[in-house]
Design a protein around this motif. Structure first.
Motif, PDB file in Angstrom:
ATOM      1  N   LEU A 210     -26.277 -18.132 -36.920  1.00  0.00           N
ATOM      2  CA  LEU A 210     -27.561 -18.359 -36.269  1.00  0.00           C
ATOM      3  C   LEU A 210     -28.477 -19.168 -37.181  1.00  0.00           C
ATOM      4  O   LEU A 210     -29.151 -20.102 -36.725  1.00  0.00           O
ATOM      5  N   MET A 211     -28.520 -18.819 -38.469  1.00  0.00           N
ATOM      6  CA  MET A 211     -29.349 -19.582 -39.406  1.00  0.00           C
ATOM      7  C   MET A 211     -28.869 -21.020 -39.518  1.00  0.00           C
ATOM      8  O   MET A 211     -29.673 -21.955 -39.573  1.00  0.00           O
ATOM      9  N   LYS A 212     -27.552 -21.212 -39.539  1.00  0.00           N
ATOM     10  CA  LYS A 212     -27.010 -22.569 -39.624  1.00  0.00           C
ATOM     11  C   LYS A 212     -27.412 -23.390 -38.413  1.00  0.00           C
ATOM     12  O   LYS A 212     -27.880 -24.532 -38.526  1.00  0.00           O
ATOM     13  N   VAL A 231     -38.669 -16.828 -33.311  1.00  0.00           N
ATOM     14  CA  VAL A 231     -38.869 -15.462 -32.815  1.00  0.00           C
ATOM     15  C   VAL A 231     -37.968 -15.190 -31.612  1.00  0.00           C
ATOM     16  O   VAL A 231     -37.318 -14.139 -31.527  1.00  0.00           O
ATOM     17  N   ALA A 232     -37.935 -16.136 -30.681  1.00  0.00           N
ATOM     18  CA  ALA A 232     -37.156 -15.928 -29.454  1.00  0.00           C
ATOM     19  C   ALA A 232     -35.661 -15.820 -29.749  1.00  0.00           C
ATOM     20  O   ALA A 232     -34.976 -14.944 -29.192  1.00  0.00           O
ATOM     21  N   GLU A 233     -35.147 -16.682 -30.613  1.00  0.00           N
ATOM     22  CA  GLU A 233     -33.711 -16.664 -30.891  1.00  0.00           C
ATOM     23  C   GLU A 233     -33.308 -15.434 -31.698  1.00  0.00           C
ATOM     24  O   GLU A 233     -32.255 -14.848 -31.467  1.00  0.00           O
ATOM     25  N   LEU A 234     -34.157 -15.032 -32.640  1.00  0.00           N
ATOM     26  CA  LEU A 234     -33.849 -13.828 -33.405  1.00  0.00           C
ATOM     27  C   LEU A 234     -33.883 -12.597 -32.503  1.00  0.00           C
ATOM     28  O   LEU A 234     -33.003 -11.730 -32.571  1.00  0.00           O
ATOM     29  N   ASP A 235     -34.869 -12.540 -31.627  1.00  0.00           N
ATOM     30  CA  ASP A 235     -34.966 -11.410 -30.697  1.00  0.00           C
ATOM     31  C   ASP A 235     -33.751 -11.362 -29.779  1.00  0.00           C
ATOM     32  O   ASP A 235     -33.182 -10.282 -29.529  1.00  0.00           O
ATOM     33  N   GLU A 244     -21.185 -11.841 -33.442  1.00  0.00           N
ATOM     34  CA  GLU A 244     -20.641 -12.705 -34.496  1.00  0.00           C
ATOM     35  C   GLU A 244     -20.810 -14.174 -34.159  1.00  0.00           C
ATOM     36  O   GLU A 244     -20.986 -15.016 -35.042  1.00  0.00           O
ATOM     37  N   PHE A 245     -20.756 -14.483 -32.854  1.00  0.00           N
ATOM     38  CA  PHE A 245     -20.919 -15.865 -32.404  1.00  0.00           C
ATOM     39  C   PHE A 245     -22.141 -15.921 -31.488  1.00  0.00           C
ATOM     40  O   PHE A 245     -22.023 -15.726 -30.269  1.00  0.00           O
ATOM     41  N   PRO A 246     -23.318 -16.184 -32.060  1.00  0.00           N
ATOM     42  CA  PRO A 246     -24.544 -16.186 -31.254  1.00  0.00           C
ATOM     43  C   PRO A 246     -24.515 -17.273 -30.180  1.00  0.00           C
ATOM     44  O   PRO A 246     -23.909 -18.339 -30.363  1.00  0.00           O
ATOM     45  N   ASP A 247     -25.173 -16.997 -29.085  1.00  0.00           N
ATOM     46  CA  ASP A 247     -25.329 -17.971 -28.015  1.00  0.00           C
ATOM     47  C   ASP A 247     -26.539 -18.826 -28.356  1.00  0.00           C
ATOM     48  O   ASP A 247     -27.675 -18.413 -28.188  1.00  0.00           O
ATOM     49  N   VAL A 248     -26.288 -20.033 -28.879  1.00  0.00           N
ATOM     50  CA  VAL A 248     -27.382 -20.886 -29.350  1.00  0.00           C
ATOM     51  C   VAL A 248     -27.310 -22.235 -28.646  1.00  0.00           C
ATOM     52  O   VAL A 248     -26.240 -22.667 -28.201  1.00  0.00           O
TER      53      VAL A 248
END
Length: 255
Positions: A210-212, A231-235, A244-248
């Motif tokens: 997520l940070m990457k 804020v929205a993505e972390l929440d 493990e594989f965030p939906d970004v």
């Protein structure tokens, strides 16, 4: 551990070990100079890291030198200069667009494309005896690709100094201007690199990915309101159970 198949001779190896893909430049007899075939194998290794959804991509080399860069004297029958140069663009896009964390381990000379690998990796750990630099102008070439991607990473003034002169840069100066992220005694390089990679693998993989993604999209200008998006993505990630594989969203720089 499984190796990625490649055409002969093997100039670049790619191996998978759990969440780690290691791409090794393996032509030490020629200071790991990157021929057209070696570039194809390097790209194959980067693609394998993507397709295996590896958390960590480690780029290293056999022998005394990381790489002296592209083989400037090579002439491949049936391959145009544009086609050969196009491999650089493809490799750069795969490295910058890798959704996990990339780590380059630098020993000896890392010139031309070698310095490009170092600065475009997320983290780069170098021996204190390493030498970096974009030496293309010393070979009678104009490093236009470098002139495009390097200024946002180390600044326009430092870029101009490096690409106009083609001068060699010591490890300490490379650290000061941002070509590498860490410098350690040469005798400790392997142990320090292992420790760094072990600490990354021991972390929260979804948090790293997520940070990457967020950092890459931010640098590419792909986030209109960075604070709100953070804020929205972390929440969303926390609410989803720290996958493990965030939906970004897609990273524009990876296109």
């Amino acid at each position: 551990m499984t190796a990625v198949s490649s055409t002969e001779p093997v100039l670049v190896r790619a191996e998978h070990d759990g969440p780690i893909t290691t791409v090794t430049l393996s032509n030490p007899e020629r200071a790991n100079a990157l021929t057209y075939g070696a570039m194809q194998q390097f790209i194959e290794g980067l693609r394998a890291a993507h397709s295996n959804r590896s958390l960590l991509l480690i780029i290293r080399a056999e022998g005394d030198d990381f790489t002296v860069g592209r083989d400037q004297k090579e002439k491949v029958p049936g391959v145009t200069k544009a086609q050969s140069l196009g491999l650089i663009l493809e490799a750069n896009a795969l490295l910058r667009g890798f959704p996990g964390i990339s780590v380059s381990v630098i020993r000896g000379r890392a010139l031309g494309f070698g310095s490009g690998i170092s600065v475009q990796s997320d983290l780069s750990i170098a021996a204190d005896t390493a030498t970096l630099g974009f030496d293309e102008v010393r070979h009678g070439l104009a490093p236009l690709v470098v002139a495009e991607y390097l200024p946002p990473l180390i600044g326009p003034r430092a870029t101009a100094d490096l690409i106009y002169t083609g001068r060699d840069v010591s490890a300490s100066e490379a650290l000061a201007i941002g070509l590498v992220s860490r410098v350690v005694p040469e005798a400790d390089l392997e142990a320090e690199a292992r420790g760094l990679c072990d600490s990354l693998v021991a972390g929260e993989p979804g948090a790293l990915r997520l940070m990457k993604s967020y950092s890459a999209r931010l640098r590419a200008g792909g986030i209109a309101d960075p604070q709100a998006a953070a804020v929205a993505e972390l929440d969303a990630w926390l609410s989803a159970g720290r996958p493990e594989f965030p939906d970004v969203p897609e990273n524009p720089a990876a296109r």
